[in-house]
Write a protein that holds these residues in place. Structure first.
Motif, PDB file in Angstrom:
ATOM      1  N   ASP A  21       4.150   1.263 -10.726  1.00 43.45           N
ATOM      2  CA  ASP A  21       5.466   0.926 -10.175  1.00 43.45           C
ATOM      3  C   ASP A  21       5.894  -0.499 -10.493  1.00 43.45           C
ATOM      4  O   ASP A  21       6.905  -0.978  -9.958  1.00 43.45           O
ATOM      5  CB  ASP A  21       5.458   1.114  -8.651  1.00 43.45           C
ATOM      6  N   MET A  22       5.147  -1.188 -11.365  1.00 41.99           N
ATOM      7  CA  MET A  22       5.427  -2.606 -11.598  1.00 41.99           C
ATOM      8  C   MET A  22       6.824  -2.818 -12.186  1.00 41.99           C
ATOM      9  O   MET A  22       7.595  -3.656 -11.703  1.00 41.99           O
ATOM     10  CB  MET A  22       4.387  -3.232 -12.522  1.00 41.99           C
ATOM     11  N   LEU A  47      -2.209  -4.643  -7.860  1.00 42.49           N
ATOM     12  CA  LEU A  47      -2.708  -3.320  -8.238  1.00 42.49           C
ATOM     13  C   LEU A  47      -2.828  -3.247  -9.754  1.00 42.49           C
ATOM     14  O   LEU A  47      -1.811  -3.191 -10.451  1.00 42.49           O
ATOM     15  CB  LEU A  47      -1.754  -2.228  -7.736  1.00 42.49           C
ATOM     16  N   ASP A  75       9.596  -1.930  -9.602  1.00 45.52           N
ATOM     17  CA  ASP A  75       9.629  -2.919  -8.523  1.00 45.52           C
ATOM     18  C   ASP A  75      10.169  -4.256  -9.013  1.00 45.52           C
ATOM     19  O   ASP A  75      10.926  -4.936  -8.306  1.00 45.52           O
ATOM     20  CB  ASP A  75       8.229  -3.112  -7.931  1.00 45.52           C
ATOM     21  N   LEU A 135       2.820  -8.851  -8.898  1.00 40.19           N
ATOM     22  CA  LEU A 135       2.789  -7.394  -8.771  1.00 40.19           C
ATOM     23  C   LEU A 135       1.551  -6.803  -9.432  1.00 40.19           C
ATOM     24  O   LEU A 135       0.931  -5.871  -8.918  1.00 40.19           O
ATOM     25  CB  LEU A 135       4.044  -6.784  -9.397  1.00 40.19           C
ATOM     26  N   GLU A 136       1.192  -7.358 -10.595  1.00 41.63           N
ATOM     27  CA  GLU A 136       0.040  -6.847 -11.335  1.00 41.63           C
ATOM     28  C   GLU A 136      -1.268  -7.147 -10.621  1.00 41.63           C
ATOM     29  O   GLU A 136      -2.189  -6.334 -10.604  1.00 41.63           O
ATOM     30  CB  GLU A 136       0.023  -7.459 -12.737  1.00 41.63           C
ATOM     31  N   THR A 195       4.779  -1.211  -4.575  1.00 40.24           N
ATOM     32  CA  THR A 195       3.487  -1.852  -4.822  1.00 40.24           C
ATOM     33  C   THR A 195       2.858  -2.301  -3.508  1.00 40.24           C
ATOM     34  O   THR A 195       3.522  -2.975  -2.710  1.00 40.24           O
ATOM     35  CB  THR A 195       3.668  -3.068  -5.742  1.00 40.24           C
ATOM     36  N   ASN A 233      -0.571  -1.104 -12.486  1.00 39.92           N
ATOM     37  CA  ASN A 233       0.400  -0.704 -11.476  1.00 39.92           C
ATOM     38  C   ASN A 233       1.507   0.162 -12.079  1.00 39.92           C
ATOM     39  O   ASN A 233       2.303  -0.317 -12.894  1.00 39.92           O
ATOM     40  CB  ASN A 233       1.008  -1.968 -10.850  1.00 39.92           C
TER      41      ASN A 233
END
Length: 534
Positions: free
Chosen positions: A202-203, A197, A206, A193-194, A323, A200
């Motif tokens: 929204d990490m 973006l 999410d 996830l990182e 993400t 992030n």
């Protein structure tokens, strides 16, 4: 020369409260309540403190996992998993730095050994734990309790229990590796996830979405089963008007579907309960009233509380992620990482145990060695050995009375997250952190979100507590939010909150003092806050 009337005062309160203290290797030690604070939220019984920790040689050097913090991703994730937040204590960070610099550079053999341990934790420890669980619980092939029941004297039971210790410790053998496995899987998911973006926003939300709906979480079977029992009760209005004792009698002696399900529930989960690592506290089989209260509570709610939670499919979860992910990363998460990570969360919940001490305590009562079964838990290992071997020293029971009197006071002690020596004094529960006041009436505190959502409710509907364990599970279907003062991202409360989609914050230090039943609170995981508004 003390008079005979002073025999009961042979030991001061200070001596009794410190009789099991351990020594410190240096003048300045740092200990932490993290992780084990959930399993032992208060004082341990004397016998369990000696037996559980003494047979394992303690956990000295337990910070080894964290020495690379905050320089590596692995140590960052390990800290979040265990502490629930990042560490900013200067003394602790300095200790990590010193240990990191003093640590010998790993040889090729050492590096390969660490890689092998990580692979074994991720790939094989969950499978081994499931196999052990099947052997111990489902097939009943391994039962030290059944073996002990065939013995006729306390002395024989004690000897067999001592000899069989490593058998009953099997069910905790994989706890550490499975915890490490869950942490490594969390790290991999967050890394993906990182990488999609940087910074992030929204990490966290999410990630919580991805690891929710773990259908093999053993603790989640408890509220699911209680919901099914409540749903199968024919005359719901009549049942909820019964007293707890009357309702228990109906469920235990009836022949209808709800009674059959209740008896199956106690057969499968009856060995569990509040503070299940300490046998001094009764199991649900010994005292099913907490489970009965939850069944009645479910019947007081609306019909939606009786409906089982529908787990989101992998495809549904992928559609809800905010993400921006490339096609390759979506495919990797969908086909490999997400199913793999979900399995790891559930397996960790299997590693718990109980029962043999209760059997021995009842036999000691029958032989007149102790006045009551509960007295057993205020004995030390040496005192149990002495009593079972025929030593009737009256001072043993004198110490039991003193310990029993002091236990409630000791059980109320709460400790700072990091306790620094040589004087490791507890803080009184009321001397907590002063919460930030936004206005004359509003109080706001921050924590780490582990399950997404927004809810406005009163404490009671939102559970605000120091920590949770399996004993809290029956109440989860009745909750609209969960706040804990301690616990990490793989703690019991975090796992179950995600499983049931209950908005939850962990590591909200001082929350029990800041909020009271009757307050109106806003829990918002997006802002990572709980706010008292009325």
């Amino acid at each position: 020369s003390r008079p005979v009337t002073n025999l009961d005062n042979s030991y001061t309160d200070y001596e009794i409260m410190h009789e099991l203290d351990s020594s410190h290797p240096s003048e300045f030690e740092i200990c932490s309540r993290t992780h084990w604070g959930e399993n032992f939220p208060g004082a341990s019984s004397w016998i369990v403190l000696q037996w559980f920790w003494g047979n394992r040689g303690g956990f000295s050097g337990g910070f080894d996992f964290f020495y690379d913090y905050p320089t590596t991703k692995g140590s960052l994730e390990m800290v979040l998993s265990m502490f629930g937040h990042h560490i900013d204590d200067k003394d602790v960070l300095q200790l990590f730095k010193e240990k990191r610099l003093a640590k010998k550079k790993s040889s090729l053999y050492g590096k390969l050994k660490m890689v092998f341990m990580a692979i074994d934790s991720v790939l094989f420890s969950p499978t081994k734990l499931i196999k052990l669980k099947t052997q111990m619980m489902d097939n009943k092939k391994h039962s030290v309790v059944h073996e002990l029941q065939r013995l006729s004297t306390a002395k024989d039971i004690w000897k067999a229990l001592s000899d069989k210790f490593f058998d009953i410790s099997k069910d905790t053998r994989f706890h550490g590796p499975v915890s490490m496995s869950a942490t490594l899987k969390n790290m991999v998911l967050k890394s993906v996830l990182e990488s999609a973006l940087p910074n992030n926003p929204d990490m966290d939300s999410d990630y919580n979405l991805m690891v929710s709906s773990c259908n093999d979480v053993i603790s989640a079977e408890v509220p699911n089963s209680l919901r099914e029992i409540a749903k199968s009760i024919r005359d719901k209005q009549w049942f909820r008007q019964l007293s707890d004792e009357e309702a228990l009698q109906v469920l235990q002696t009836g022949s209808d579907e709800s009674s059959q399900k209740f008896r199956y529930f106690l057969d499968r989960h009856g060995h569990r309960g509040y503070r299940e690592f300490d046998p001094m506290y009764h199991t649900w089989k010994e005292n099913p009233i907490p489970c009965v209260k939850t069944i009645k509570g479910l019947l007081l709610g609306n019909e939606s509380q009786l409906e089982p939670k529908v787990a989101k499919s992998v495809d549904q979860v992928m559609e809800e992620l905010k993400t921006p992910l490339s096609f390759i990363k979506k495919l990797l998460i969908r086909k490999v990482l997400l199913p793999w990570s979900r399995r790891g969360v559930g397996y960790r919940e299997l590693s718990k145990f109980r029962e043999c001490f209760r059997l021995l305590s009842k036999q000691m009562v029958r032989e007149g060695l102790i006045p009551s079964a509960d007295s057993f838990f205020y004995l030390t290992v040496n005192e149990v050995e002495a009593l079972c071997s025929g030593d009737r020293d009256p001072l043993i029971l004198t110490r039991v009375r003193q310990r029993r009197r002091l236990y409630p006071q000791m059980d109320k002690y709460k400790f700072e997250e990091f306790i620094k020596g040589p004087e490791m004094k507890p803080r009184n529960f009321e001397d907590r952190i002063i919460p930030p006041v936004l206005s004359s009436d509003m109080v706001q505190m921050k924590g780490t979100p582990v399950s997404n959502g927004f809810v406005k409710a009163r404490p009671g509907d939102i559970l605000i507590t120091y920590s949770t364990d399996i004993g809290w599970s029956p109440y989860f279907p009745l909750l609209s939010g969960i706040i804990t003062e301690i616990g990490g991202t793989i703690s019991h409360g975090a796992v179950i909150a995600r499983e049931y989609g209950i908005p939850s914050l962990i590591a909200v230090e001082g929350a029990c003092r800041a909020f009271r039943t009757g307050d109106i609170c806003l829990l918002d995981t997006k802002t990572q806050t709980i706010t008292k508004i009325e």
